[in-house]
Design an enzyme around this catalytic site. Structure first.
Site, mmCIF file in Angstrom:
data_model
loop_
_atom_site.group_PDB
_atom_site.id
_atom_site.type_symbol
_atom_site.label_atom_id
_atom_site.label_comp_id
_atom_site.label_asym_id
_atom_site.label_seq_id
_atom_site.Cartn_x
_atom_site.Cartn_y
_atom_site.Cartn_z
ATOM 1 N N ASP A 221 34.766 22.942 22.877
ATOM 2 C CA ASP A 221 33.495 23.627 22.888
ATOM 3 C C ASP A 221 33.323 24.158 21.661
ATOM 4 O OD1 ASP A 221 33.759 23.364 25.652
ATOM 5 O OD2 ASP A 221 33.785 25.316 26.313
ATOM 6 N N TYR B 39 31.915 21.751 19.293
ATOM 7 C CA TYR B 39 30.477 21.564 19.689
ATOM 8 C C TYR B 39 29.655 22.681 18.983
ATOM 9 C CZ TYR B 39 26.266 20.580 22.273
ATOM 10 O OH TYR B 39 24.925 20.499 22.754
ATOM 11 N N ASP B 40 30.174 23.735 19.342
ATOM 12 C CA ASP B 40 29.581 25.224 18.860
ATOM 13 C C ASP B 40 29.290 24.844 17.182
ATOM 14 O OD1 ASP B 40 29.324 25.955 20.984
ATOM 15 O OD2 ASP B 40 30.827 27.470 20.916
ATOM 16 N N SER C 259 7.441 15.872 52.004
ATOM 17 C CA SER C 259 8.822 16.727 52.562
ATOM 18 C C SER C 259 9.498 15.660 53.584
ATOM 19 C CB SER C 259 8.703 17.962 53.277
ATOM 20 O OG SER C 259 7.600 17.567 54.394
ATOM 21 N N GLU D 12 22.955 10.112 50.841
ATOM 22 C CA GLU D 12 22.982 11.253 49.728
ATOM 23 C C GLU D 12 22.951 12.626 50.274
ATOM 24 O OE1 GLU D 12 18.953 11.067 47.486
ATOM 25 O OE2 GLU D 12 19.623 8.974 47.636
ATOM 26 N N LYS E 240 22.095 16.681 50.365
ATOM 27 C CA LYS E 240 20.624 17.275 50.365
ATOM 28 C C LYS E 240 20.896 18.458 49.729
ATOM 29 C CE LYS E 240 16.640 18.573 52.955
ATOM 30 N NZ LYS E 240 16.393 19.978 52.637
ATOM 31 N N ASP F 244 20.643 22.004 47.792
ATOM 32 C CA ASP F 244 19.970 23.239 48.564
ATOM 33 C C ASP F 244 19.433 24.044 47.238
ATOM 34 O OD1 ASP F 244 18.881 24.993 50.065
ATOM 35 O OD2 ASP F 244 21.066 25.695 50.707
ATOM 36 N N GLU G 58 16.514 17.682 42.005
ATOM 37 C CA GLU G 58 16.582 19.098 42.562
ATOM 38 C C GLU G 58 17.335 19.978 41.351
ATOM 39 O OE1 GLU G 58 15.567 19.542 45.837
ATOM 40 O OE2 GLU G 58 16.508 21.283 46.459
ATOM 41 N N TYR H 33 17.049 12.523 42.248
ATOM 42 C CA TYR H 33 17.179 11.736 43.536
ATOM 43 C C TYR H 33 16.107 10.837 43.879
ATOM 44 C CZ TYR H 33 14.352 15.549 45.307
ATOM 45 O OH TYR H 33 13.359 16.737 45.703
ATOM 46 N N LYS I 14 18.189 7.201 53.416
ATOM 47 C CA LYS I 14 16.856 6.629 52.727
ATOM 48 C C LYS I 14 17.116 5.148 53.043
ATOM 49 C CE LYS I 14 16.284 10.311 49.432
ATOM 50 N NZ LYS I 14 16.401 10.404 48.026
ATOM 51 N N LYS J 123 20.272 18.012 58.996
ATOM 52 C CA LYS J 123 20.905 19.204 58.590
ATOM 53 C C LYS J 123 22.143 19.494 59.170
ATOM 54 C CE LYS J 123 18.159 21.626 56.531
ATOM 55 N NZ LYS J 123 16.737 22.182 56.911
ATOM 56 N N CYS K 47 42.753 59.811 57.034
ATOM 57 C CA CYS K 47 42.967 58.156 57.605
ATOM 58 C C CYS K 47 42.769 58.213 59.136
ATOM 59 C CB CYS K 47 44.454 58.106 57.300
ATOM 60 S SG CYS K 47 45.137 56.530 57.930
ATOM 61 N N CYS L 275 46.820 57.666 60.841
ATOM 62 C CA CYS L 275 47.665 58.678 60.434
ATOM 63 C C CYS L 275 47.016 60.124 60.234
ATOM 64 C CB CYS L 275 48.412 58.337 59.799
ATOM 65 S SG CYS L 275 48.184 58.556 57.939
ATOM 66 N N CYS M 222 44.568 55.696 51.873
ATOM 67 C CA CYS M 222 45.636 56.701 52.556
ATOM 68 C C CYS M 222 46.948 56.576 51.750
ATOM 69 C CB CYS M 222 45.531 56.099 54.002
ATOM 70 S SG CYS M 222 47.327 57.073 54.725
ATOM 71 N N CYS N 214 52.435 56.115 57.350
ATOM 72 C CA CYS N 214 51.151 55.713 58.062
ATOM 73 C C CYS N 214 51.435 54.355 58.909
ATOM 74 C CB CYS N 214 50.211 55.502 57.231
ATOM 75 S SG CYS N 214 48.490 54.635 57.955
HETATM 76 S S1 IVH Z 1 14.023 13.087 49.015
HETATM 77 C C1 IVH Z 1 9.723 11.602 50.004
HETATM 78 N N1 IVH Z 1 16.409 13.337 48.307
HETATM 79 O O1 IVH Z 1 14.708 18.362 50.353
HETATM 80 C C2 IVH Z 1 11.234 12.222 49.913
HETATM 81 N N2 IVH Z 1 14.954 15.122 48.937
HETATM 82 O O2 IVH Z 1 12.192 18.235 52.343
HETATM 83 C C3 IVH Z 1 11.405 13.330 49.163
HETATM 84 N N3 IVH Z 1 15.995 17.410 48.771
HETATM 85 O O3 IVH Z 1 12.199 20.066 49.027
HETATM 86 C C4 IVH Z 1 12.476 13.975 49.128
HETATM 87 N N4 IVH Z 1 18.038 16.490 48.075
HETATM 88 O O4 IVH Z 1 13.836 18.892 47.229
HETATM 89 C C5 IVH Z 1 15.246 13.798 48.667
HETATM 90 N N5 IVH Z 1 18.610 13.841 47.933
HETATM 91 C C6 IVH Z 1 17.578 14.241 48.208
HETATM 92 C C7 IVH Z 1 17.028 15.789 48.202
HETATM 93 C C8 IVH Z 1 16.015 16.172 48.647
HETATM 94 C C9 IVH Z 1 17.342 17.860 48.602
HETATM 95 C C10 IVH Z 1 14.997 18.514 48.937
HETATM 96 C C11 IVH Z 1 13.727 18.158 48.145
HETATM 97 C C12 IVH Z 1 12.713 18.647 49.280
HETATM 98 C C13 IVH Z 1 13.215 18.653 50.621
HETATM 99 C C14 IVH Z 1 12.699 17.567 51.446
#
Ligand code: IVH
Length: 671
Positions: free
Chosen positions: A35, A38-39, A84, A116, A118, A120, A176, A228, A293, A317, A411, A414, A429, A435
């Site tokens: 590090d 790098y700095d 979505s 893959e 998902k 968060d 993401e 993604y 997918k 999920k 307490c 006790c 205590c 106790c």
């Molecule tokens: S693909 C048409 N891949 O999940 C396909 N989405 O409802 C579009 N998310 O808010 C999304 N990980 O940000 C895809 N590996 C992943 C993901 C992902 C998280 C989120 C995405 C979106 C929600 C989809």
């Protein structure tokens, strides 16, 4: 005057180096320089840019620190809507997903699935023109999002310019933005120290950090971007499949999850889901499910979309990690060291895969921080195996008869007056082993799996034994008789005998376990291990002075004082002797060698015969520290072929450098 051409050359070389090392560190997680190295490169870059501001481009590594604050985010129209995903909550839902695909394709196509995580976090769209990042936007309502270009530039794993070649003139990468656990915890710790409101979870932290009008604030937060998918592409697409597109993105410098898998059948998708569910709590960031997918773009095109989601993808999920429930009451528990912990009694709620009815409220400060009352609706979070936490109160749902939580003055076990220690936030205590609650906790700790490991001596049984006055301290355990045990409620002859056998077995222990089982304050398993390695015998440890204790790894003045106080107390010495008299024994410990104590060594390049791990283990065995970077304090560097900057640095600082042969010869003398 410095020659401008050579300064410009130096500047360009620095940009390249920082670009390269930044990618190794933030994307590949495989740094090649320390590090501080790098700095230094970075500081030099800033110096030159200050001198020659016109050389600075938007892609310069210096542009990740954030720019001038905005008044508002402008709105951006997505060239292709950001859709979505449909959700699946069971394996049957996944089978139905596959059936829908097969029915539509009528057996015409062969296809595979990509599995893959998902993530968060928050979806983001990044536009690259001629290999340079020109715009970033949030998903928004799917058609229009907010322009977050300035903020995205501060995310270190987002390439400001692409590596390699062959990218389209204009194209869009989607992915993401999330905050890894380490950054989230560090942020909340800082927030608590500065009396600021912490974030409830990493997703809120990512959203809050990304939606800052002042990108300098975003730059302070540790966010990551994982690609993604690909959105808009000008001209012909550069890949034929999703997996092909992601590999290409990786080559151009994007972070792409290394957890991806590509499989043939939906059954394998289910297996992937199960294995990730088991791994989930050990990942360094939150995921809330798995996305499956169809890999081939041609098949994706045939399947198309329905309303706002593709037919070729689905999200399975995980059970939710957060739920809302009611705080019914608060109980005050006395811990092993006398600390009083408020425990929330909750209306049972299913969260993170289990039913939760208790959650710790830690201490009085935590209650104040949450400003929680009995009767409140509270957000419970249980992530992985972590104990459930109350992370927030739903203030809008507070009932009129909500009651403030009042800490007891005495307490609950006790009845002694409790003491408040200002710097510890804890209310205690101080009655110690007078106790009854602390006696029970001390016995539970003594018998626990990592301590003396007395099989079958559970919480309830400890309560029964103490309440029936059969035992008053840990040493009494070994005096128990079968008939005494058998007389207890829910205890038969057989279980009584089993416990006696388990106690007999537990007597054969290790010094490390024995020390840990004594429950000396602040002496956990790691400290016990260090103490045992250092002192090797109980007599040596018992007679150690504060100064001698401070020589042990990770032992500071507070721990040292607790140890000395423990062995000063006659009643503790009595218990220790009674345990030894009862037949508790362990094998002698080989004392740690101290030949290289106080020395710091650095290993670099390829060590051809032993490898770096083995060399490191040997050095640690001899009491040396092994560091990843060379400084004036380095005792010696062992350099093999391929050694680069570390070797150069050692030479420039005049640090002693050995070859592997010299090192091996040295080890032979110290075997
Ligand atoms: S693909 C048409 N891949 O999940 C396909 N989405 O409802 C579009 N998310 O808010 C999304 N990980 O940000 C895809 N590996 C992943 C993901 C992902 C998280 C989120 C995405 C979106 C929600 C989809």
């Amino acid at each position: 005057m410095i020659d401008k051409t050579s300064l410009k050359q130096e500047y360009q070389a620095l940009c390249e180096q920082l670009h390269y090392h930044g990618h190794r560190y933030y994307v590949l997680d495989a740094p090649e320089i320390s590090d501080s190295q790098y700095d230094r490169l970075f500081q030099r870059l800033l110096e030159i840019e200050n001198q020659e501001p016109s050389w600075r481009t938007a892609e310069s590594p210096s542009q990740r620190v954030g720019g001038a604050p905005l008044d508002a985010f402008s709105s951006v129209e997505h060239r292709i809507p950001m859709l979505s995903l449909d959700n699946a909550f069971s394996n049957d839902d996944l089978l139905a997903f596959q059936k829908r695909i097969n029915d539509r394709l009528e057996g015409d196509h062969d296809y595979r699935f990509v599995c893959e995580p998902k993530f968060d976090g928050i979806a983001a769209s990044l536009i690259y023109q001629n290999g340079k990042l020109i715009q970033a936007a949030t998903r928004g309502d799917g058609r229009r999002g907010e322009d977050i270009t300035q903020n995205i530039r501060t995310v270190q794993s987002v390439p400001l310019r692409l590596s390699g070649q062959g990218f389209p003139d204009l194209f869009e990468v989607r992915g993401e933005v999330y905050m890894p656990h380490a950054g989230f915890e560090a942020f909340n710790k800082r927030a608590a120290a500065n009396n600021q409101k912490p974030f409830v979870n990493p997703r809120n932290a990512a959203a809050g950090s990304l939606r800052q009008l002042d990108s300098k604030v975003t730059a302070q937060r540790s966010l990551e971007f994982c690609a993604y998918s690909v959105g808009y592409v000008e001209g012909e697409h550069f890949a034929q499949s999703h997996s092909g597109a992601l590999s290409q993105l990786k080559c151009w410098g994007f972070l792409v999850s290394d957890l991806l898998d590509s499989v043939d059948t939906i059954e394998q998708c289910i297996e992937y889901f199960e294995s990730m569910e088991a791994k989930r709590s050990r990942l360094p960031f939150d995921i809330d499910g798995i996305v499956f997918k169809v890999d081939e773009f041609a098949v994706q095109d045939t399947l198309g979309f329905v309303s706002r989601a593709p037919r070729w993808a689905i999200a399975r999920k995980f059970p939710a990690q957060e739920e809302i429930t009611e705080l019914e009451s608060v109980e005050f528990q006395v811990g092993r060291t006398g600390a009083i912990t408020p425990v929330a009694k909750l209306k049972p709620v299913f969260v993170g895969g289990v039913t939760v009815s208790n959650a710790t409220l830690h201490n009085r400060e935590e209650i104040e921080r949450l400003s929680v009352c009995v009767g409140d609706s509270v957000v419970i979070r249980r992530a992985g195996d972590v104990i459930p936490q109350i992370v927030a109160v739903v203030e809008s749902k507070r009932p009129a008869d909500a009651q403030t939580i009042v800490f007891p003055k005495r307490c609950p076990a006790c009845d002694s007056i409790l003491s408040v220690n200002d710097d510890e936030a804890a209310i205690r205590c101080d009655a110690g082993l007078s106790c009854i609650a602390q006696v029970k906790e001390a016995i539970r700790h003594f018998a626990s799996r990592d301590a003396m490991d007395v099989d079958g001596l559970g919480e309830k049984l400890v309560d029964q034994l103490v309440d029936a006055k059969l035992i008053t301290d840990v040493a009494d355990l070994f005096k128990l008789q079968v008939h005494e045990l058998a007389s207890l409620e829910r205890m038969g002859q057989k279980s009584a005998q089993n416990l006696i056998d388990a106690l007999l077995k537990a007597k054969q222990t290790s010094f490390e376990r024995f020390l840990y089982s004594l429950g000396i304050r602040e002496v956990g398993q790691a400290t016990s291990r260090n103490l045992v390695q250092h002192f090797a015998s109980l007599t040596a440890l018992q007679s150690a002075s504060i100064e001698q204790l401070l020589e042990v790894d990770d032992v500071g003045p507070i721990v040292a004082a607790h140890i000395v106080h423990f062995f000063e107390k006659p009643e503790n010495l009595c218990t220790v002797n009674a345990l030894l008299d009862a037949g508790v024994v362990w094998q002698d410990v080989a004392q740690k060698k101290t030949d290289l104590a106080g020395q710091t060594w650095v290993l670099t390049g390829t060590l051809e015969t032993m490898g770096r791990n083995e060399a490191k283990a040997k050095l640690l065995e001899l009491g040396a520290k092994v560091s990843g970077s060379v400084s004036k304090k380095t005792t010696r560097v062992v350099a093999g072929p391929g050694a680069g900057s570390k070797l150069a640095k050692a030479e420039s600082l005049g640090v002693d450098v050995w070859t592997e042969d010299e090192f091996r010869e040295f080890l032979q003398h110290h075997a």
